[in-house]
Design a protein around this motif. Structure first.
Motif, PDB file in Angstrom:
ATOM      1  N   PRO A   1     -62.239  47.690  51.401  1.00  0.00           N
ATOM      2  CA  PRO A   1     -62.234  47.698  49.837  1.00  0.00           C
ATOM      3  C   PRO A   1     -60.751  47.948  49.213  1.00  0.00           C
ATOM      4  O   PRO A   1     -59.972  48.609  49.640  1.00  0.00           O
ATOM      5  CB  PRO A   1     -63.229  48.713  49.438  1.00  0.00           C
ATOM      6  N   VAL A   2     -60.663  47.429  47.979  1.00  0.00           N
ATOM      7  CA  VAL A   2     -59.452  47.576  47.112  1.00  0.00           C
ATOM      8  C   VAL A   2     -59.790  48.825  46.341  1.00  0.00           C
ATOM      9  O   VAL A   2     -60.846  48.825  45.310  1.00  0.00           O
ATOM     10  CB  VAL A   2     -59.025  46.325  46.409  1.00  0.00           C
ATOM     11  N   LYS A   3     -59.116  49.883  46.098  1.00  0.00           N
ATOM     12  CA  LYS A   3     -59.275  51.091  45.320  1.00  0.00           C
ATOM     13  C   LYS A   3     -58.322  51.213  44.166  1.00  0.00           C
ATOM     14  O   LYS A   3     -58.320  51.940  43.289  1.00  0.00           O
ATOM     15  CB  LYS A   3     -59.471  52.363  46.326  1.00  0.00           C
ATOM     16  N   ASN A   4     -57.020  50.666  44.628  1.00  0.00           N
ATOM     17  CA  ASN A   4     -55.964  50.935  43.614  1.00  0.00           C
ATOM     18  C   ASN A   4     -55.356  49.812  42.712  1.00  0.00           C
ATOM     19  O   ASN A   4     -54.362  49.860  42.172  1.00  0.00           O
ATOM     20  CB  ASN A   4     -54.647  51.271  44.134  1.00  0.00           C
ATOM     21  N   GLY A   5     -56.079  48.795  42.783  1.00  0.00           N
ATOM     22  CA  GLY A   5     -55.774  47.472  41.980  1.00  0.00           C
ATOM     23  C   GLY A   5     -54.940  46.525  42.536  1.00  0.00           C
ATOM     24  O   GLY A   5     -54.733  45.477  41.858  1.00  0.00           O
ATOM     25  N   THR A   6     -54.550  46.770  43.674  1.00  0.00           N
ATOM     26  CA  THR A   6     -53.365  45.704  44.321  1.00  0.00           C
ATOM     27  C   THR A   6     -54.024  45.434  45.605  1.00  0.00           C
ATOM     28  O   THR A   6     -54.584  46.173  46.711  1.00  0.00           O
ATOM     29  CB  THR A   6     -52.184  46.211  44.513  1.00  0.00           C
ATOM     30  N   LEU A   7     -54.247  43.943  45.794  1.00  0.00           N
ATOM     31  CA  LEU A   7     -54.718  43.292  46.903  1.00  0.00           C
ATOM     32  C   LEU A   7     -53.496  42.719  47.485  1.00  0.00           C
ATOM     33  O   LEU A   7     -52.676  41.974  47.229  1.00  0.00           O
ATOM     34  CB  LEU A   7     -55.796  42.175  46.822  1.00  0.00           C
ATOM     35  N   TYR A   8     -53.344  42.813  49.048  1.00  0.00           N
ATOM     36  CA  TYR A   8     -52.205  42.408  49.688  1.00  0.00           C
ATOM     37  C   TYR A   8     -52.895  41.175  50.618  1.00  0.00           C
ATOM     38  O   TYR A   8     -53.844  41.328  51.466  1.00  0.00           O
ATOM     39  CB  TYR A   8     -51.595  43.341  50.470  1.00  0.00           C
ATOM     40  N   ILE A   9     -52.337  39.949  50.723  1.00  0.00           N
ATOM     41  CA  ILE A   9     -52.498  38.757  51.658  1.00  0.00           C
ATOM     42  C   ILE A   9     -51.465  38.402  52.280  1.00  0.00           C
ATOM     43  O   ILE A   9     -50.151  38.053  51.666  1.00  0.00           O
ATOM     44  CB  ILE A   9     -52.941  37.628  50.715  1.00  0.00           C
ATOM     45  N   SER A  10     -51.489  38.473  53.713  1.00  0.00           N
ATOM     46  CA  SER A  10     -50.415  37.956  54.431  1.00  0.00           C
ATOM     47  C   SER A  10     -50.694  36.965  55.604  1.00  0.00           C
ATOM     48  O   SER A  10     -51.944  36.913  55.958  1.00  0.00           O
ATOM     49  CB  SER A  10     -49.712  39.439  55.243  1.00  0.00           C
ATOM     50  N   SER A  11     -49.921  36.628  56.090  1.00  0.00           N
ATOM     51  CA  SER A  11     -50.071  35.493  57.199  1.00  0.00           C
ATOM     52  C   SER A  11     -49.035  35.291  58.033  1.00  0.00           C
ATOM     53  O   SER A  11     -47.685  35.840  57.906  1.00  0.00           O
ATOM     54  CB  SER A  11     -50.606  34.201  56.681  1.00  0.00           C
ATOM     55  N   ASP A  12     -48.980  34.602  59.184  1.00  0.00           N
ATOM     56  CA  ASP A  12     -47.756  34.406  59.618  1.00  0.00           C
ATOM     57  C   ASP A  12     -46.580  33.523  59.235  1.00  0.00           C
ATOM     58  O   ASP A  12     -45.730  33.259  59.595  1.00  0.00           O
ATOM     59  CB  ASP A  12     -48.297  33.531  61.079  1.00  0.00           C
ATOM     60  N   SER A  13     -47.239  32.649  58.171  1.00  0.00           N
ATOM     61  CA  SER A  13     -46.004  31.965  57.388  1.00  0.00           C
ATOM     62  C   SER A  13     -45.596  32.775  56.180  1.00  0.00           C
ATOM     63  O   SER A  13     -46.760  33.673  55.410  1.00  0.00           O
ATOM     64  CB  SER A  13     -46.711  30.807  56.844  1.00  0.00           C
ATOM     65  N   ALA A  14     -44.434  32.420  55.563  1.00  0.00           N
ATOM     66  CA  ALA A  14     -43.945  33.207  54.233  1.00  0.00           C
ATOM     67  C   ALA A  14     -44.000  32.312  53.359  1.00  0.00           C
ATOM     68  O   ALA A  14     -43.802  32.782  52.099  1.00  0.00           O
ATOM     69  CB  ALA A  14     -42.546  33.443  54.722  1.00  0.00           C
ATOM     70  N   SER A  15     -44.972  31.247  53.325  1.00  0.00           N
ATOM     71  CA  SER A  15     -44.967  30.287  52.239  1.00  0.00           C
ATOM     72  C   SER A  15     -45.815  30.912  51.144  1.00  0.00           C
ATOM     73  O   SER A  15     -46.615  31.975  51.431  1.00  0.00           O
ATOM     74  CB  SER A  15     -45.737  28.935  52.583  1.00  0.00           C
ATOM     75  N   ALA A  16     -45.699  30.347  49.786  1.00  0.00           N
ATOM     76  CA  ALA A  16     -46.581  31.060  48.558  1.00  0.00           C
ATOM     77  C   ALA A  16     -47.822  30.629  49.085  1.00  0.00           C
ATOM     78  O   ALA A  16     -48.151  29.658  49.423  1.00  0.00           O
ATOM     79  CB  ALA A  16     -46.046  30.114  47.436  1.00  0.00           C
ATOM     80  N   LYS A  17     -48.822  31.442  48.474  1.00  0.00           N
ATOM     81  CA  LYS A  17     -50.319  31.340  48.718  1.00  0.00           C
ATOM     82  C   LYS A  17     -51.141  31.105  47.428  1.00  0.00           C
ATOM     83  O   LYS A  17     -50.754  32.028  46.282  1.00  0.00           O
ATOM     84  CB  LYS A  17     -50.940  32.323  49.395  1.00  0.00           C
ATOM     85  N   SER A  18     -52.012  30.242  47.153  1.00  0.00           N
ATOM     86  CA  SER A  18     -52.807  30.275  45.966  1.00  0.00           C
ATOM     87  C   SER A  18     -54.091  30.955  46.377  1.00  0.00           C
ATOM     88  O   SER A  18     -54.648  30.946  47.429  1.00  0.00           O
ATOM     89  CB  SER A  18     -53.215  28.687  45.680  1.00  0.00           C
ATOM     90  N   VAL A  19     -54.448  31.780  45.208  1.00  0.00           N
ATOM     91  CA  VAL A  19     -55.532  32.852  45.459  1.00  0.00           C
ATOM     92  C   VAL A  19     -56.383  32.692  44.503  1.00  0.00           C
ATOM     93  O   VAL A  19     -56.336  32.718  43.282  1.00  0.00           O
ATOM     94  CB  VAL A  19     -55.072  34.158  45.571  1.00  0.00           C
ATOM     95  N   GLU A  20     -57.798  32.202  44.676  1.00  0.00           N
ATOM     96  CA  GLU A  20     -59.082  32.119  43.800  1.00  0.00           C
ATOM     97  C   GLU A  20     -59.810  33.267  44.148  1.00  0.00           C
ATOM     98  O   GLU A  20     -60.291  33.536  45.226  1.00  0.00           O
ATOM     99  CB  GLU A  20     -59.487  30.549  43.735  1.00  0.00           C
ATOM    100  N   ILE A  21     -60.538  34.119  43.212  1.00  0.00           N
ATOM    101  CA  ILE A  21     -61.514  35.234  43.528  1.00  0.00           C
ATOM    102  C   ILE A  21     -62.615  34.654  42.538  1.00  0.00           C
ATOM    103  O   ILE A  21     -62.544  34.440  41.506  1.00  0.00           O
ATOM    104  CB  ILE A  21     -60.931  36.501  43.116  1.00  0.00           C
ATOM    105  N   TYR A  22     -63.941  34.862  43.405  1.00  0.00           N
ATOM    106  CA  TYR A  22     -64.927  34.481  42.692  1.00  0.00           C
ATOM    107  C   TYR A  22     -66.069  35.717  42.660  1.00  0.00           C
ATOM    108  O   TYR A  22     -66.046  36.320  43.556  1.00  0.00           O
ATOM    109  CB  TYR A  22     -65.725  33.054  43.619  1.00  0.00           C
ATOM    110  N   ASP A  23     -66.701  35.913  41.607  1.00  0.00           N
ATOM    111  CA  ASP A  23     -67.786  36.937  41.688  1.00  0.00           C
ATOM    112  C   ASP A  23     -69.127  36.228  42.320  1.00  0.00           C
ATOM    113  O   ASP A  23     -69.172  35.222  42.846  1.00  0.00           O
ATOM    114  CB  ASP A  23     -68.239  37.357  40.243  1.00  0.00           C
TER     115      ASP A  23
END
Length: 282
Positions: free
Chosen positions: A216-238
């Motif tokens: 879980p996220v507790k401090n308000g910041t989520l980190y997303i990493s992968s093998d690529s350094a490319s920008a990522k689009s992030v969508e979050i749904y309830d």
């Protein structure tokens, strides 16, 4: 038993959230110009998802290719867009060249450039500001030609005789305008057009080395990493399938401090590849 139902709800939710909801499926800014097919500009919306979407309080907005201030806006009427249903927003007309659009679902006054510009769909009626607005209020965004606002990369320049059309009759959505759209003869569709049900799937684990943390996220910041350094689009749904955050990250960090405690699904898109992950906010 409670755990069983929780897992059942989550499974259904994942199936829904992997399908994007309402998208901009066609853009045309040549209305009434020399050689135009139609007398009016238009923006076409499409529900490519699996559940109905209430558009009350939503808007479509337009900015010139180099706009950095407030976008022009057309508010949408209270309507529930069914899965596979189109929605036609009529814009301005330069002259009486061309034929009338099919009956529009809403009539606005947006004047779109025939060649270079940008449009967005928002779940608010507040005019967005800046070259490339982001945030949970942005449902979809399309840039064409030399526009300075877009998803990943703008699609090609349009014309008086060509509209930008989302591939697969509106079903394709990888959050990259340049690959999701093609330039073609305008073909406006409204809510009376035959329903077009998308058959959608998300291939899991396509993003090599994907890591979503902490969870879980507790401090308000989520980190997303992968093998690529490319920008990522992030969508979050309830858990109801409503998009609550839409962001892009090039430094792995996503601010989720606006989200309340609970379970969510994160949809990550990178270089045309998409994956989904369960997320807990505490």
């Amino acid at each position: 038993m409670k755990k069983f139902y929780a897992l059942l709800i989550l499974t259904l939710f994942i199936g829904f959230s992997s399908n994007a909801q309402v998208v901009i499926s066609q853009v045309y800014g040549g209305g009434g110009n020399s050689g135009a097919q139609y007398t009016n500009d238009f923006i076409e919306l499409f529900n490519r998802g699996s559940v109905a979407q209430d558009l009350t309080g939503w808007s479509v907005q337009y900015g010139s290719s180099n706009e950095t201030g407030n976008w022009a806006i057309t508010s949408l009427t209270g309507v529930t867009l069914q899965p596979g249903q189109y929605y036609l927003v009529q814009g301005a007309s330069e002259a009486a060249v061309g034929i009338a659009l099919p009956t529009p679902d809403v009539i606005g006054t947006l004047t779109l450039s025939a060649t270079n510009g940008k449009v967005l769909l928002a779940n608010v009626t507040t005019a967005q500001n800046g070259a490339n607005p982001t945030g949970s209020q942005i449902i979809d965004k399309v840039g064409y030609g030399s526009a300075n606002g877009y998803e990943t990369t703008a699609m090609v320049e349009l014309s008086n005789t060509k509209s930008g059309q989302r591939l697969n009759t509106g079903c394709t959505d990888t959050n990259n305008n340049s690959t999701d759209f093609t330039r073609a003869t305008p073909a406006p569709r409204n809510s009376s057009t035959a329903v077009n049900t998308c058959v959608l799937s998300v291939k899991q684990n396509e993003i090599s080395g994907l890591n979503v943390y902490p969870n879980p996220v507790k401090n308000g910041t989520l980190y997303i990493s992968s093998d690529s350094a490319s920008a990522k689009s992030v969508e979050i749904y309830d858990i109801l399938g409503k998009q609550v955050l839409n962001a892009k990250t090039s430094n792995n960090a996503v601010n989720v401090s606006s989200l309340t405690s609970g379970s969510y699904i994160v949809k990550i898109t990178e270089e045309g590849k998409t994956d989904t992950k369960k997320l807990i906010i505490q």
